[in-house]
Write a protein that holds these residues in place. Structure first.
Motif, short mmCIF file in Angstrom:
data_model
loop_
_atom_site.label_atom_id
_atom_site.label_comp_id
_atom_site.label_asym_id
_atom_site.label_seq_id
_atom_site.Cartn_x
_atom_site.Cartn_y
_atom_site.Cartn_z
N ALA A 1 -11.94 20.81 7.38
CA ALA A 1 -11.36 20.77 8.73
C ALA A 1 -11.98 19.65 9.55
CB ALA A 1 -11.57 22.12 9.42
N GLU A 2 -13.31 19.47 9.46
CA GLU A 2 -13.96 18.40 10.20
C GLU A 2 -13.49 17.03 9.72
OE1 GLU A 2 -18.10 19.01 9.76
OE2 GLU A 2 -18.23 20.57 11.31
N ILE B 1 -10.38 12.07 10.55
CA ILE B 1 -9.36 11.12 10.11
C ILE B 1 -8.20 11.08 11.10
CG2 ILE B 1 -7.67 10.65 8.29
CD1 ILE B 1 -9.67 11.75 6.30
N ALA B 2 -7.83 12.25 11.64
CA ALA B 2 -6.76 12.29 12.64
C ALA B 2 -7.14 11.48 13.87
CB ALA B 2 -6.46 13.73 13.03
N ARG B 3 -8.39 11.59 14.31
CA ARG B 3 -8.82 10.80 15.47
C ARG B 3 -8.77 9.31 15.16
NH1 ARG B 3 -12.97 14.89 16.47
NH2 ARG B 3 -14.43 13.62 15.29
N ASP B 4 -9.26 8.92 13.98
CA ASP B 4 -9.23 7.50 13.63
C ASP B 4 -7.82 6.97 13.54
OD1 ASP B 4 -11.93 7.18 13.59
OD2 ASP B 4 -12.17 7.47 11.44
N LEU B 5 -6.94 7.74 12.92
CA LEU B 5 -5.55 7.30 12.80
C LEU B 5 -4.91 7.16 14.18
CD1 LEU B 5 -4.27 9.37 9.74
CD2 LEU B 5 -4.59 6.90 9.85
N PRO C 1 -21.96 14.12 12.97
CA PRO C 1 -20.68 14.81 12.97
C PRO C 1 -19.70 14.22 12.01
CG PRO C 1 -20.76 13.33 14.82
CD PRO C 1 -22.05 13.18 14.11
N ALA C 2 -18.65 15.02 11.78
CA ALA C 2 -17.58 14.51 10.98
C ALA C 2 -16.87 13.39 11.68
CB ALA C 2 -16.59 15.63 10.64
N GLY C 3 -16.88 13.38 13.01
CA GLY C 3 -16.19 12.36 13.74
C GLY C 3 -16.93 11.06 13.83
N GLY D 1 -17.96 8.89 11.40
CA GLY D 1 -17.96 8.23 10.12
C GLY D 1 -18.29 6.77 10.25
N THR D 2 -18.49 6.10 9.16
CA THR D 2 -18.89 4.71 9.16
C THR D 2 -17.79 3.79 8.75
OG1 THR D 2 -19.69 4.93 6.93
CG2 THR D 2 -21.27 5.30 8.68
N THR D 3 -16.61 4.32 8.56
CA THR D 3 -15.46 3.46 8.28
C THR D 3 -14.36 3.80 9.24
OG1 THR D 3 -14.65 5.04 6.66
CG2 THR D 3 -15.96 3.22 5.83
N ALA D 4 -13.55 2.79 9.56
CA ALA D 4 -12.51 3.02 10.55
C ALA D 4 -11.31 3.66 9.93
CB ALA D 4 -12.09 1.70 11.18
#
Length: 422
Positions: free
Chosen positions: A192-193, A198-202, A415-417, A419-422
């Protein structure tokens, strides 16, 4: 295999039948033992004596009581103990009715706790052995009397050992089941995290670049006939914005690949080192952006730098979309103690002025509002809060909109949010 499985599960599914078989077996053993005289000469022990009617009756009643040993273990122990006492005090020669009391004592010990086993076991051993020594015609130290003491003691010990092992196995099984549930819950939480990140990045990538593409495409269409050079420049910006969007989308989607898939892009996540480049993309789209930095060249962790970049990107994107054609934006990045403070201001005069104006993309006009179904400001707050910071957004006094985020230079969580890649 099915026959073997049914044979193994039969005792658990038919406990009363199993106890009836056990009671019959104990009755056979008691009757057989009543024909043996331990004091007879060697070779003539079997058949040296025969049980009388009282002995046979007591043995039958005691064996019958064992059928109910699982339903009322203490009651069965009391009944078999009383029958054994009657036999020890009144019958001569003795019949081995005490054998049923031994089985009943084992049942009590295997179904209760240790202190109860000690109390009941000692009481049963003392009463039966004491009665046998005092009431019987044999010497008090006879092997039959000592045998009652030994067998009842072993029954209590064996029952307690079985109970302890059963409790140990149940505890291991419970821990294994709890660990399995914990692993499943942890896996679901991580999934879920990751989906949320990924949803935030997208959202950030698509909202920013598609907004720029839309603006530049509109400019190109407007000046195509009269000023082809300016239209060509706008189309170049469209191509650049779309290429950047594809690169960031490729990096984000690369996170979803399996271990055997082609290698994901290794381009580092965007951070405040790319702030000027980000501002230029908006300037090319027709939004004047002023950048002021007083962060003293602070090197930020990748998660913090990415969150700061995304907050500014989302705020400027919403300014371009909602604040009106004459809007201007100001971005400031300041180091204040252990934190980095980011502020994005605009002087928008549109119907939904500022980066929080509700539309099909962002449904949060002010802090805490949730009239629509947007995810922009929600994503900002989730990113910042996950790193231990805070984010506020709302209309400015006198017009416009303000987004303010405080991020710790050293994030307190991973956090899951972040991450180190866009």
């Amino acid at each position: 295999m099915s026959t073997l499985l049914r044979a193994r599960t039969w005792p658990k599914t038919h406990p009363l039948a199993l106890d009836a078989v056990l009671a019959a077996a104990v009755l056979v053993c008691m009757v057989a033992a009543s024909f043996v005289d331990p004091h007879a000469d060697h070779g003539a022990k079997w058949g040296a004596r025969t049980p009388d009617a009282l002995g046979l009756t007591l043995m039958t009643l005691a064996a019958a009581a064992l059928v109910l040993r699982r339903r009322a273990p203490r009651g069965v122990l009391a009944a078999t103990a009383v029958l054994s006492l009657v036999e020890l005090a009144a019958d001569d020669p003795r019949a081995p009715v005490a054998m049923s009391a031994v089985v009943a004592l084992y049942t009590v010990a295997s179904t209760t706790d240790r202190p109860t086993t000690w109390r009941v076991g000692l009481l049963t051993m003392t009463v039966l052995t004491g009665t046998a020594m005092l009431a019987g015609p044999l010497p008090w130290y006879d092997q039959e009397n000592l045998g009652i003491f030994a067998w009842s003691g072993m029954a209590a010990a064996a029952g307690d050992a079985v109970r302890s092992r059963r409790a140990f196995v149940d505890a291991i099984r419970e821990r294994a089941e709890r660990a399995e549930r914990t692993r499943e819950e942890e896996a679901r939480r991580r999934v879920a995290e990751e989906r949320l990140r990924i949803a935030r990045d997208l959202h950030d990538v698509v909202a920013h670049h598609i907004a720029l593409v839309n603006v530049q495409a509109g400019v190109a269409a407007h000046v195509m006939d009269r000023r082809p050079d300016q239209a060509k420049e706008a189309l170049a910006h469209v191509r650049e914005a779309s290429r950047s969007a594809l690169n960031e989308l490729r990096a984000t989607v690369g996170l979803l690949r399996q271990s055997g898939d082609p290698e994901a892009p290794t381009e580092p996540a965007p951070g405040l080192d790319r702030l000027d480049e980000l501002a230029d993309t908006f300037r090319h789209a027709g939004l004047p952006v002023e950048v002021a930095r007083a962060d003293q060249g602070t090197a930020l962790p990748a998660a913090v730098g990415l969150a700061a970049y995304r907050v500014i990107q989302e705020a400027l994107t919403n300014v371009r979309k909602h604040a009106g054609p004459e809007a201007k934006a100001e971005v400031s990045v300041v180091r204040v103690g252990p934190n980095i403070e980011i502020t994005v201001l605009d002087n928008g005069t549109g119907q939904h002025a500022g980066p929080g104006g509700p539309d099909e993309d962002d449904g949060h006009a002010t802090e805490g509002a949730g009239a629509g179904g947007g995810h922009g400001l929600l994503g900002m707050r989730e990113r910042v809060t996950a790193l231990g910071g805070s984010c506020t957004a709302g209309p400015r006094y006198g017009g416009g909109f303000r987004v303010h985020a405080i991020l710790p230079v050293k994030s307190r969580t991973a956090p899951a949010g972040g991450g180190t890649t866009a």
